[in-house]
Design a protein around this motif. Structure first.
Motif, PDB file in Angstrom:
ATOM      1  N   ILE A   3      38.021 122.468  51.196  1.00 15.63           N
ATOM      2  CA  ILE A   3      39.316 123.145  51.190  1.00 15.63           C
ATOM      3  C   ILE A   3      39.133 124.564  51.706  1.00 15.63           C
ATOM      4  N   SER A   4      39.890 124.928  52.716  1.00 14.48           N
ATOM      5  CA  SER A   4      39.998 126.311  53.192  1.00 14.48           C
ATOM      6  C   SER A   4      41.363 126.812  52.737  1.00 14.48           C
ATOM      7  N   ASP A  18      51.260 123.180  42.598  1.00 19.19           N
ATOM      8  CA  ASP A  18      50.301 122.288  43.246  1.00 19.19           C
ATOM      9  C   ASP A  18      49.624 122.945  44.442  1.00 19.19           C
ATOM     10  N   TRP A  19      49.468 124.264  44.381  1.00 22.17           N
ATOM     11  CA  TRP A  19      48.908 124.989  45.524  1.00 22.17           C
ATOM     12  C   TRP A  19      47.522 124.463  45.915  1.00 22.17           C
ATOM     13  N   LEU A  20      46.717 124.062  44.931  1.00 24.78           N
ATOM     14  CA  LEU A  20      45.389 123.520  45.226  1.00 24.78           C
ATOM     15  C   LEU A  20      45.338 122.007  45.016  1.00 24.78           C
ATOM     16  N   SER A  21      46.012 121.513  44.001  1.00 23.43           N
ATOM     17  CA  SER A  21      45.955 120.077  43.706  1.00 23.43           C
ATOM     18  C   SER A  21      46.603 119.225  44.783  1.00 23.43           C
ATOM     19  N   LEU A  73      41.986 130.246  40.333  1.00 26.14           N
ATOM     20  CA  LEU A  73      41.118 129.421  41.166  1.00 26.14           C
ATOM     21  C   LEU A  73      40.151 128.614  40.303  1.00 26.14           C
ATOM     22  N   PHE A  74      39.519 129.272  39.337  1.00 22.67           N
ATOM     23  CA  PHE A  74      38.586 128.560  38.471  1.00 22.67           C
ATOM     24  C   PHE A  74      39.296 127.456  37.687  1.00 22.67           C
ATOM     25  N   ALA A  75      40.475 127.762  37.161  1.00 21.53           N
ATOM     26  CA  ALA A  75      41.208 126.762  36.390  1.00 21.53           C
ATOM     27  C   ALA A  75      41.599 125.570  37.267  1.00 21.53           C
ATOM     28  N   LEU A 116      44.596 124.455  53.937  1.00 19.25           N
ATOM     29  CA  LEU A 116      45.828 124.156  53.219  1.00 19.25           C
ATOM     30  C   LEU A 116      46.969 125.074  53.627  1.00 19.25           C
ATOM     31  N   LYS A 117      48.154 124.489  53.651  1.00 21.30           N
ATOM     32  CA  LYS A 117      49.405 125.215  53.878  1.00 21.30           C
ATOM     33  C   LYS A 117      50.276 125.058  52.632  1.00 21.30           C
ATOM     34  N   SER A 118      51.466 125.613  52.650  1.00 23.51           N
ATOM     35  CA  SER A 118      52.383 125.430  51.536  1.00 23.51           C
ATOM     36  C   SER A 118      52.598 123.941  51.287  1.00 23.51           C
ATOM     37  N   PRO A 119      52.555 123.513  50.024  1.00 14.57           N
ATOM     38  CA  PRO A 119      52.598 122.078  49.734  1.00 14.57           C
ATOM     39  C   PRO A 119      53.797 121.343  50.316  1.00 14.57           C
TER      40      PRO A 119
END
Length: 379
Positions: free
Chosen positions: A243-244, A265-268, A314-316, A216-219
């Motif tokens: 996801i890395s 939305d860093w992970l989503s 991260l957990f959330a 992943l990069k910046s959204p």
């Protein structure tokens, strides 16, 4: 993404053993999700913090005590000719495989990852022979990813590893997204490669979840726009998406060392790539010390409290995505290894202080947060 040149150096080290920026307040960790259970398994790779048997023994012992599964991440090349011909692998390859199998805690679930790409993620994986990451010999040095010999050799090697490691999840393409950014024309051949390899493996191992992982990069970055256009054609051939994610250095937002500054939305953002498929965090980490790399102009302020805060976030985020598992790549800081075998490589410096233990094996607050989460039963 411990990747690129660092992966070349890192595998040389481990193979031998086993035979932005700125201030702001320290945020409190986010509370765990408001349930009594968790959806995701937790695990580590067996990366040692020093070039010693004690370091290897420590990480395997901790993996057994502090995880649901072990992550075997093989990213140092492929024994191309041997795998194609169906003959014994070089001794160094076989020794590495057997040692990992022998040290894996009995009965522990396994996530297995392999890469068809080289450390720079711009072409075919290097040769794994008497040592890792050796130059490709002819004719492999001119073969493309969709060459029938490449597909057959990789499929043969991957199938052998799956038989021996019996993973629940098999990542057949570590950080395949990087090739789309480095060579979009070659990425088309990677799509054909993935379709062929996944089809063959699925026929033999219908119960194994096949994955490919995305760095992943910046959204809102141009890189992410390229990935959104390119990846669906490849990811349609796998069952799940890995996801890395190391946003403290590979994202471009302000105050990157402070997890409170992460984009919402860093992970989503992965949902726009995954096409409804299950997702998992195949590798991540966060530094517990200030990260300075003068050669790259990097100076990112972080500390143990911020590392702990990232783990809470991260957990959330993983819970909101119903993620399958989380791999925290480095269990302990590897200052000793960095000063010794890695020769203070500046790329290796990025992840040096991301352990849940520091270089003296003192536990950090994030280890308590991890253990508390581990104690919650799986759904």
């Amino acid at each position: 993404m411990p990747g690129r040149r660092f992966r070349l150096l890192a595998w040389l080290a481990v193979g031998g053993l086993l035979q932005g920026c700125g201030g702001g307040s320290n945020p409190a960790p986010l509370p765990p999700p408001a349930t009594d259970t968790r959806t995701y398994e937790l695990g580590f790779t067996p990366w040692p913090y020093a070039a010693s048997p004690d370091a290897v023994n420590f990480v395997y012992s901790e993996i057994a005590a502090r995880g649901d599964f072990i992550a075997h991440h093989l990213d140092a090349g492929i024994p191309w000719q041997e795998a194609l011909d169906g003959i014994p692998y070089p001794a160094a390859v076989e020794d590495e495989i057997r040692t990992r199998l022998d040290r894996t805690p009995a009965g522990m679930r396994t996530y297995l990852a392999l890469s068809p790409l080289n450390g720079a993620r711009d072409g075919l994986a290097s040769y794994w022979g008497d040592a890792t990451n050796q130059p490709l010999p002819p004719p492999w040095d001119t073969r493309s990813l969709d060459d029938p010999a490449v597909i057959t050799a990789y499929t043969n090697f991957a199938a052998d590893l799956v038989r021996r490691f019996t993973p629940e999840y098999f990542n057949l393409g570590i950080e395949v997204s990087e090739l789309a950014l480095n060579d979009i024309a070659a990425f088309d051949s990677l799509v054909a490669f993935t379709a062929a390899v996944a089809g063959a493996l699925r026929a033999e191992f219908p119960d194994v979840q096949l994955m490919a992982s995305v760095a992943l990069k910046s959204p809102d970055s141009p890189e992410t726009a390229i990935l959104r256009a390119a990846l669906p054609d490849l990811l349609t051939h796998v069952d799940a998406v890995g996801i890395s994610v190391y946003p403290f250095v590979f994202f471009d937002h302000e105050n990157r060392g402070d997890p409170a500054s992460l984009p919402p939305d860093w992970l989503s953002q992965v949902t726009a790539l995954a096409g409804g498929k299950p997702v998992a965090i195949a590798e991540t980490g966060w530094p517990a010390e200030r990260l300075t790399i003068p050669a790259f102009g990097v100076d990112i302020a972080s500390d143990a409290a911020r590392q702990d805060a990232y783990l809470g976030r991260l957990f959330a985020a993983a819970a909101s995505l119903d993620a399958q598992f989380i791999v925290w790549f480095f269990l302990a800081d590897y200052d000793s290894l960095w000063n010794d075998l890695l020769q203070q490589d500046p790329i290796a410096r990025i992840w040096r202080d991301t352990g849940l233990y520091d270089e003296n094996l003192n536990p950090r607050p994030a280890l308590d947060t991890w253990t508390t989460e581990l104690d919650r039963p799986l759904e």
